[in-house]
Design an enzyme around this catalytic site. Structure first.
Site, mmCIF file in Angstrom:
data_model
loop_
_atom_site.group_PDB
_atom_site.id
_atom_site.type_symbol
_atom_site.label_atom_id
_atom_site.label_comp_id
_atom_site.label_asym_id
_atom_site.label_seq_id
_atom_site.Cartn_x
_atom_site.Cartn_y
_atom_site.Cartn_z
ATOM 1 N N ASP A 61 -25.046 -3.227 -14.955
ATOM 2 C CA ASP A 61 -25.327 -4.003 -13.741
ATOM 3 C C ASP A 61 -25.016 -3.065 -12.579
ATOM 4 O O ASP A 61 -23.864 -2.916 -12.183
ATOM 5 C CB ASP A 61 -24.421 -5.243 -13.709
ATOM 6 C CG ASP A 61 -24.683 -6.100 -12.477
ATOM 7 O OD1 ASP A 61 -25.791 -6.031 -11.927
ATOM 8 O OD2 ASP A 61 -23.763 -6.837 -12.083
ATOM 9 N N GLU A 109 -30.240 -3.713 -14.919
ATOM 10 C CA GLU A 109 -30.805 -4.810 -14.128
ATOM 11 C C GLU A 109 -31.827 -4.276 -13.141
ATOM 12 O O GLU A 109 -31.585 -3.290 -12.439
ATOM 13 C CB GLU A 109 -29.689 -5.555 -13.371
ATOM 14 C CG GLU A 109 -30.236 -6.780 -12.646
ATOM 15 C CD GLU A 109 -29.144 -7.668 -12.070
ATOM 16 O OE1 GLU A 109 -28.299 -8.140 -12.847
ATOM 17 O OE2 GLU A 109 -29.136 -7.867 -10.851
ATOM 18 N N ASP A 120 -19.495 -8.938 -12.510
ATOM 19 C CA ASP A 120 -20.290 -7.748 -12.866
ATOM 20 C C ASP A 120 -20.101 -7.379 -14.338
ATOM 21 O O ASP A 120 -21.005 -6.848 -14.979
ATOM 22 C CB ASP A 120 -19.891 -6.565 -11.980
ATOM 23 C CG ASP A 120 -19.776 -6.976 -10.525
ATOM 24 O OD1 ASP A 120 -20.725 -6.723 -9.781
ATOM 25 O OD2 ASP A 120 -18.741 -7.572 -10.159
#
Lengths: 174, 174
Positions: free
Chosen positions: B7, B68, B141
Site C-alpha cells: 500500500d 494499490e 496501511d
C-alpha cells in the site's frame, strides 16, 4: 560543475547534461530522450526509465541532478506516470549520495529566458543560444532537460552546498 | 503462492506478505509499515522506502507483488508522494522479473469483504478473520497491504499466468 537535468515522463523522459558555473560559459555534454511505449505494462516501462537514468549517472558522473517538480494539478492523464518517473530520478541520485534538487517549470523558464511564463519555443531558442547550438534541441523534452540543468547551475552556489550537506546526511543514515 | 502486498505512501508505506491459494487457507507471513518523516527531503524518504521494499522482496522472495493502483483524483496533497512510492514498488518487482499487478481500492475491498465500498474497519476485521488474527492489523496501511495480497491470491489463476508471461518478456528485454 556538471549537472544532469531530468524532465520526467513515462512516454518521454528528457535527460540533459550541462557543464558550467555561474558567470562562465556553459557547455552541452549530452542530451537524450528516453521513450517507452504505452503498449508495455507500466512496471516494465518504469524499469526502462530507471535503467536509462542509472546508465547516464554512471557514464557522466554529475555533481548534481536537477528534476522538474511535478504538481498534482497537472494534466491528470499523465501526472501519475510523471510522478512515478520523477521518483525514480530522485532515488537514482539520492541512493548514490548525489545532491538532487527539484525546480518548478516557472523557475526553469525564468532562469533561462527571464520570463517564468515563456513558451516552449522561447525556452528552446534560449537553450540553443546559451549552449551555442545551431538549432533548439528536439523534442521539447530534450530542451526542457537542458534548461533544468542550466537553471540548476545558475541557481547553484549556496543551495548546492545545502543540498550536498543533506545528501551527505542521508548517506550516513543506515 | 506467496504474495507481497504494498500500500504505497511516502509517510506510511504498508507491506504485507500472505501465503495461500484459491480455495485453501491463507497464512500471514509478515506485515510492516515503513515510515518516513516529512522533515526529511523527498529524495531521501524515497530511498528509505526503496530500501525497505527491496529488503522484503529479498527476504520473503514473493511469487508476485500486488500494488494499490493510485488515481490522480485522490487527495492532491498526498498523491504525488503516493505515486512516487508506487513507482518504486513496481520497479523493485519488475527489475527482478517478479510478476507485479495493480489492484484498485474497490477491487481489494470487494475481494476481502464482498463490498467494494467497505470502510477501513470492515476491511481490517475481514483481514483479521481471513488470517485468523486476534485483532485487525494496525495501522490501516498494514491491513490494506495484507488485503492487497489476499485480493491478488484470490484473483490469481489466469491473471497470474498472464502477468508471469509479461514479466518474463520484460526480463528478456536487454
Amino acid at each position: 560543475m556538471r549537472v544532469l537535468g531530468i524532465d520526467p515522463g513515462l512516454t518521454r523522459c528528457g535527460m540533459g547534461v550541462v557543464e558550467g558555473d555561474v558567470g562562465r560559459p556553459l557547455r552541452l555534454v549530452d542530451v537524450n530522450v528516453l521513450r517507452t511505449s504505452a503498449s508495455v505494462p507500466v512496471a516494465i516501462r518504469l524499469v526502462t526509465i530507471e535503467k536509462g537514468i542509472n546508465a547516464w549517472i554512471e557514464e557522466y558522473e554529475p555533481d548534481a541532478v536537477a528534476v522538474e517538480r511535478v504538481f498534482a494539478r497537472s494534466d491528470v492523464s499523465t501526472v501519475m506516470g510523471t510522478a512515478q518517473a520523477s521518483g525514480l530520478a530522485l532515488v537514482a541520485a539520492a541512493r548514490r549520495g548525489i545532491p538532487v534538487a527539484l525546480h518548478t517549470p516557472s523557475e526553469v523558464k525564468a532562469a533561462v529566458s527571464g520570463n517564468g511564463r515563456a513558451d516552449k519555443a522561447q525556452v528552446g531558442a534560449m537553450v540553443a543560444r546559451l549552449l551555442r547550438l545551431d538549432a533548439p534541441p528536439k523534442p521539447a523534452d530534450a530542451a526542457d532537460a537542458l534548461a533544468l540543468a542550466i537553471c540548476h547551475i545558475w541557481r547553484g552556489g549556496a543551495q548546492a552546498r545545502i543540498d550536498a550537506a543533506v545528501a551527505a546526511a542521508g548517506r550516513r543514515t543506515p
